[in-house]
Design a protein around this motif. Sequence first.
Motif, PDB file in Angstrom:
ATOM      1  N   LEU A 327     -17.769   3.353  26.281  1.00 15.48           N
ATOM      2  CA  LEU A 327     -18.795   2.466  25.748  1.00 15.48           C
ATOM      3  C   LEU A 327     -18.108   1.358  24.969  1.00 15.48           C
ATOM      4  O   LEU A 327     -17.402   1.620  23.997  1.00 15.48           O
ATOM      5  N   ARG A 328     -18.270   0.125  25.438  1.00 17.83           N
ATOM      6  CA  ARG A 328     -17.589  -1.012  24.837  1.00 17.83           C
ATOM      7  C   ARG A 328     -18.606  -1.952  24.196  1.00 17.83           C
ATOM      8  O   ARG A 328     -19.665  -2.209  24.762  1.00 17.83           O
ATOM      9  N   ARG A 329     -18.266  -2.451  23.020  1.00 18.43           N
ATOM     10  CA  ARG A 329     -19.119  -3.424  22.358  1.00 18.43           C
ATOM     11  C   ARG A 329     -18.756  -4.825  22.867  1.00 18.43           C
ATOM     12  O   ARG A 329     -17.585  -5.194  22.907  1.00 18.43           O
ATOM     13  N   THR A 330     -19.737  -5.590  23.282  1.00 19.63           N
ATOM     14  CA  THR A 330     -19.494  -6.926  23.810  1.00 19.63           C
ATOM     15  C   THR A 330     -19.703  -7.967  22.722  1.00 19.63           C
ATOM     16  O   THR A 330     -20.596  -7.824  21.880  1.00 19.63           O
ATOM     17  N   PRO A 331     -18.878  -9.034  22.706  1.00 17.51           N
ATOM     18  CA  PRO A 331     -19.069 -10.084  21.695  1.00 17.51           C
ATOM     19  C   PRO A 331     -20.365 -10.833  21.938  1.00 17.51           C
ATOM     20  O   PRO A 331     -20.882 -10.863  23.060  1.00 17.51           O
ATOM     21  N   PRO A 332     -20.925 -11.463  20.901  1.00 16.63           N
ATOM     22  CA  PRO A 332     -22.230 -12.123  21.051  1.00 16.63           C
ATOM     23  C   PRO A 332     -22.121 -13.432  21.813  1.00 16.63           C
ATOM     24  O   PRO A 332     -21.100 -14.120  21.782  1.00 16.63           O
ATOM     25  N   ARG A 333     -23.201 -13.800  22.472  1.00 14.75           N
ATOM     26  CA  ARG A 333     -23.322 -15.120  23.088  1.00 14.75           C
ATOM     27  C   ARG A 333     -23.949 -16.043  22.045  1.00 14.75           C
ATOM     28  O   ARG A 333     -25.027 -15.756  21.519  1.00 14.75           O
ATOM     29  N   VAL A 334     -23.271 -17.148  21.737  1.00 19.08           N
ATOM     30  CA  VAL A 334     -23.649 -18.006  20.614  1.00 19.08           C
ATOM     31  C   VAL A 334     -24.061 -19.379  21.132  1.00 19.08           C
ATOM     32  O   VAL A 334     -23.369 -19.961  21.979  1.00 19.08           O
ATOM     33  N   ARG A 367     -14.676 -18.926  25.070  1.00 23.03           N
ATOM     34  CA  ARG A 367     -15.429 -20.171  25.060  1.00 23.03           C
ATOM     35  C   ARG A 367     -16.608 -20.125  26.025  1.00 23.03           C
ATOM     36  O   ARG A 367     -17.554 -20.899  25.883  1.00 23.03           O
ATOM     37  N   ASP A 368     -16.540 -19.236  27.012  1.00 23.67           N
ATOM     38  CA  ASP A 368     -17.672 -19.116  27.926  1.00 23.67           C
ATOM     39  C   ASP A 368     -18.895 -18.521  27.248  1.00 23.67           C
ATOM     40  O   ASP A 368     -20.002 -18.586  27.796  1.00 23.67           O
ATOM     41  N   LEU A 369     -18.710 -17.928  26.049  1.00 23.45           N
ATOM     42  CA  LEU A 369     -19.828 -17.347  25.319  1.00 23.45           C
ATOM     43  C   LEU A 369     -20.433 -18.324  24.317  1.00 23.45           C
ATOM     44  O   LEU A 369     -21.361 -17.959  23.592  1.00 23.45           O
ATOM     45  N   VAL A 370     -19.902 -19.537  24.221  1.00 23.00           N
ATOM     46  CA  VAL A 370     -20.370 -20.505  23.242  1.00 23.00           C
ATOM     47  C   VAL A 370     -20.896 -21.739  23.972  1.00 23.00           C
ATOM     48  O   VAL A 370     -20.227 -22.296  24.838  1.00 23.00           O
ATOM     49  N   SER A 371     -22.114 -22.154  23.634  1.00 17.70           N
ATOM     50  CA  SER A 371     -22.683 -23.397  24.153  1.00 17.70           C
ATOM     51  C   SER A 371     -23.135 -24.245  22.981  1.00 17.70           C
ATOM     52  O   SER A 371     -23.375 -23.740  21.876  1.00 17.70           O
ATOM     53  N   VAL A 372     -23.247 -25.568  23.211  1.00 12.52           N
ATOM     54  CA  VAL A 372     -23.549 -26.521  22.143  1.00 12.52           C
ATOM     55  C   VAL A 372     -24.733 -27.385  22.564  1.00 12.52           C
ATOM     56  O   VAL A 372     -24.789 -27.878  23.697  1.00 12.52           O
ATOM     57  N   ARG A 414     -29.964 -15.836  27.542  1.00 12.70           N
ATOM     58  CA  ARG A 414     -30.411 -16.200  26.201  1.00 12.70           C
ATOM     59  C   ARG A 414     -29.352 -15.824  25.175  1.00 12.70           C
ATOM     60  O   ARG A 414     -28.714 -14.767  25.278  1.00 12.70           O
ATOM     61  N   PRO A 415     -29.121 -16.661  24.157  1.00 15.15           N
ATOM     62  CA  PRO A 415     -28.075 -16.360  23.160  1.00 15.15           C
ATOM     63  C   PRO A 415     -28.430 -15.164  22.294  1.00 15.15           C
ATOM     64  O   PRO A 415     -29.604 -14.876  22.041  1.00 15.15           O
ATOM     65  N   ASP A 416     -27.412 -14.493  21.812  1.00 19.16           N
ATOM     66  CA  ASP A 416     -27.585 -13.422  20.826  1.00 19.16           C
ATOM     67  C   ASP A 416     -27.656 -13.987  19.415  1.00 19.16           C
ATOM     68  O   ASP A 416     -28.226 -13.360  18.521  1.00 19.16           O
ATOM     69  N   VAL A 417     -27.033 -15.154  19.214  1.00 14.84           N
ATOM     70  CA  VAL A 417     -26.980 -15.783  17.897  1.00 14.84           C
ATOM     71  C   VAL A 417     -27.208 -17.284  18.073  1.00 14.84           C
ATOM     72  O   VAL A 417     -26.641 -17.897  18.981  1.00 14.84           O
ATOM     73  N   ILE A 418     -28.042 -17.882  17.217  1.00 17.76           N
ATOM     74  CA  ILE A 418     -28.185 -19.337  17.139  1.00 17.76           C
ATOM     75  C   ILE A 418     -27.591 -19.791  15.813  1.00 17.76           C
ATOM     76  O   ILE A 418     -27.954 -19.276  14.756  1.00 17.76           O
ATOM     77  N   VAL A 419     -26.652 -20.734  15.879  1.00 12.72           N
ATOM     78  CA  VAL A 419     -26.047 -21.306  14.680  1.00 12.72           C
ATOM     79  C   VAL A 419     -26.481 -22.760  14.602  1.00 12.72           C
ATOM     80  O   VAL A 419     -26.208 -23.550  15.510  1.00 12.72           O
ATOM     81  N   ALA A 420     -27.187 -23.143  13.538  1.00 19.28           N
ATOM     82  CA  ALA A 420     -27.641 -24.514  13.336  1.00 19.28           C
ATOM     83  C   ALA A 420     -26.801 -25.163  12.245  1.00 19.28           C
ATOM     84  O   ALA A 420     -26.716 -24.640  11.130  1.00 19.28           O
TER      85      ALA A 420
END
Length: 471
Positions: A327-334, A367-372, A414-420
């Motif tokens: 069982l592996r924990r995956t990093p969040p999509r931001v 970087r594939d997990l981060v969108s702007v 859909r992202p796991d985290v939204i950073v504003a």
Amino acid sequence: MTGAAKRWPRPLPRPMSPPAPPRPVRATVPGPPAGSGGPDDRPGLSLDLEKLLAARLHAVKVRPYLAAALFALHVVEDRSVPTMAVDAHWRCYVSPGFVARTPVEELAGVWVHEVSHLLRDHHGRGERYAREHAEHGPGERSEMGGAPAEGRRRVPPADGWGRLRRNIAADFEINDDIYGDGLPLPAGAVLPSLLRLPDGLLMEEYLRTASMSGLAAELAWLDCGSGADGQVRPWELGPDGAHGLSRQQRDAVRFRVAEGIKGRPGDAPEGWRRWADEAFHPPQPWRQLLGAAVRSAAGAPGAGEDHSYRRPSRRSAGVPGVLLPSLRRTPPRVCVVIDTSGSVSDAELGSALLEVAAISRAVGGRRDLVSVITCDAAAGVAVPLCRAENIELVGGGGTDLRSGFARALRSRPRPDVIVALTDGQTPWPSAQPPCRTVVGLFPRPVRAVSEENPDYVPDTPPSWARVVAIG
């Protein structure tokens, strides 16, 4: 020491048996150091300190912005070191034979190479990567120390291969910024082109994207010390040894180097200028914030976790013939929403790009997990992160981040985290988004900032958002 700053007396022997099928990449790599039988490696050979220090002076002459770091290194003579290596406490371990057979100009490149490992904090980053990927094997401390026997290639053991991979990836990160303009590129330099990879990536990105198994035999001798990968060597003096720098002293050296680069930015390559920008603008604790976001996202059973066969479960040992996934924990999509309205200055937009780069590192360089998304009164299209400095920040009108939040939630996946990242002069969504939200606020005076409506006071960020001040 890296192969990128060495020149060996003879090539590796070619096998006499019929050649194996060609590898995807054929590239010249440096051979192992000369063994104990060579004339330069005789037991009575003493370190030519005058030649070594002359090489350091040449390095300072051609790379003056690194002078403070180069002079901070303390030389330790050690015959068990294959070439030159550094530890996390800024000691430089030197082989007398290597100094004797290497020209001064190439030794200058070695100085710059080794100090680059320390300035880029490859020690701390290598430790974190090894800890996250469980790569420190039980025999890694001793089996990879020292040079191979004369005329032999040594393939690293399984537990030492993780150490070697980190060393190669760290060399890939720094070698494209070292050579030229007074520092000759040695034949067979350890460069990303060996694996047909692009320049300009971070160590973590090379580790994640590249299979380096084809370089294992040729580069088994490569050893830049714990300063390059975080794995302590038997020949290092440790934290309590003489002439080591404290954490405060190491930070002071990094700051002086960054100050020199910022003072004369035209003298440094792009990679060093990016490093200096981040050293001068330390990012907010996004690692802790995103860690909290992951824990929050993983609150429901199974959320943020998945089964994977990449690292089999330990329970497989109790079930012969059956391979069980772990069982592996995956990093969040931001998804990062950047406020580009007219009230946000160019300097603040520059800070926003630095924070985007920090967010990318906080998710393991993925970087594939981060969108702007850029947003003023209307939101732009969600753009995948390639390089933070290449993001086009479009806007300049009014502010309404609600459209940015709506655009982020429409993204697929859909992202796991939204950073504003905003100055706060905006309406906020009336309902809490179905994901973790972090708001980075640029500093503003408490008084109203609107000239058209002096009584206007912006709404504070909603209670469901984690708020942190930027700057």
